[in-house]
Design a protein around this motif. Sequence first.
Motif: not given
Length: 460
Positions: A437-438, A441, A445-448, A456, A458-459
């Motif tokens: 996950r790290r 990120e 990307f953020t993974l929820e 997913l 995009k930040k």
Amino acid sequence: MLKLFNSLSRKLEEFKPIKPKEVGLYTCGPTVYNYAHIGNLRTYLFEDFLRRILVYNGFKVNHVMNMTDVGHLSGDQDFGEDKMEKEGGDAAEIMTLAKKYTDAFLADIDKLNILRADVIAPATGNIVEQVELIKTLLEKRFAYETELAIYFDVARLADYPKLTNQKLSDMKVAARSDVIIDQNKKHPADFALWFKLAGRYKNHILRWPSPWGDGFPGWHIECSAMSRKYLGQPFDIHTGGVDHLFPHHPNEIAQSEAAFGVPLANYWLHGEHLLINDGRMAKSEGNFITLQTLIDREFNPLAFRYLALTTHYRSRLNWTWESLLGAKNALYNLYAQISVLEMAAGGAKEFEQAFEEAINDDLNTAQALAVVWDLIHSEEESSAKLASLLKFDQVLGLKFKEAWIAGRDIPAAIKQLVIEREGARAAKDFQKADELRRQIEAAGFTLEDTIDGWRLKKKF
Ligand code: AMP
Ligand code: ZN
């Protein structure tokens, strides 16, 4: 060739429809006095697998389901309270309750991606047909009248009861305190077609006029009348849970065959129960879990669908939260694998053949899932994999297309990290999962983790 286990012959039989390429399918619907539990829903899932498999085989399916909103007594036979009237209230309130639970049932099956029947009809909307059928049975002397009710005369049929090993000579009504036996019944196994407003049911609230005075129909007559009305007689396939092997289905058969002299249905399929702590999950036992409880615990309803697919419909399934978690992890892992596939083209013929063999072997959905995983892990072209998986999903109903679309705009390298993370989670290697996950990120990307799988973004 599609083979089905027919409870009538207790054998696997090749399915042969009455009309070429068309199937009449009747499913006993829920008794709408409470929410459906996940045991009930397991049965509706099995019936959905059956329907989708018929369609996969090129049949046009005409599917009919009743809603039981009168006459189903708590004893399943001729004693106890009408389940619909247990909560009290006047006729309008009882019908409001029926509507509430009918709507809740339909919402549940939608969430499980169960296709709605073409006809969904309440028993109370078909009283005239039920009265007509009882009249026919009286005229043909398969029924008789007492002061309390109209009964079916089981001794008039040489082969009553069908579908069960029980013999008529051995059948006695259970000696329970709440059993009120009509002394004028000819045989303890005679069952009510119509209850008069007399004796225990003197104050029954739901009531309709009939040639025998005001009253209400027994539970079994609704299915005989409604299946004939919407599908004709005989029709192809009749389904239900194994608890319907007696008394409900033999009584339906007795009524319909006595009245019209032809079989009611050619194939009878019964789904095994969902158990909880080794006992049957049942509304009456108060040990039940609803789909909403699963959702409240953040489970995607399709995880329960996946769980149902892993066990053959004729095997019991013991409910545990762990097995649901396992099903959820497997499903999300599958979604992750699907999200990285190329645009669908062609197909993996060998796997399609294996899939078809599995589903046509009396709905062997567990084997069909094994084929899905074999295909995922195979050397087939990515686009061929996707084409075949989307085809399989017409039967599995696990929403593969949505999973694929969800992953379309994400770079392949990031998707690969998500797949690895799903794999780590499935293997309970949470340290590795966190590390992945790290990495995701760090790549922007953020993974929820959501109820529908993972998302997913995009930040910015
Ligand atoms: P009911 O609402 O009680 O009329 O039942 C609706 C459907 O659920 C019927 O087809 C029953 O056979 C089925 N059913 C009831 N209990 C279970 C269970 N524990 N597991 C699977 N199916 C069940
Ligand atoms: Zn029925």
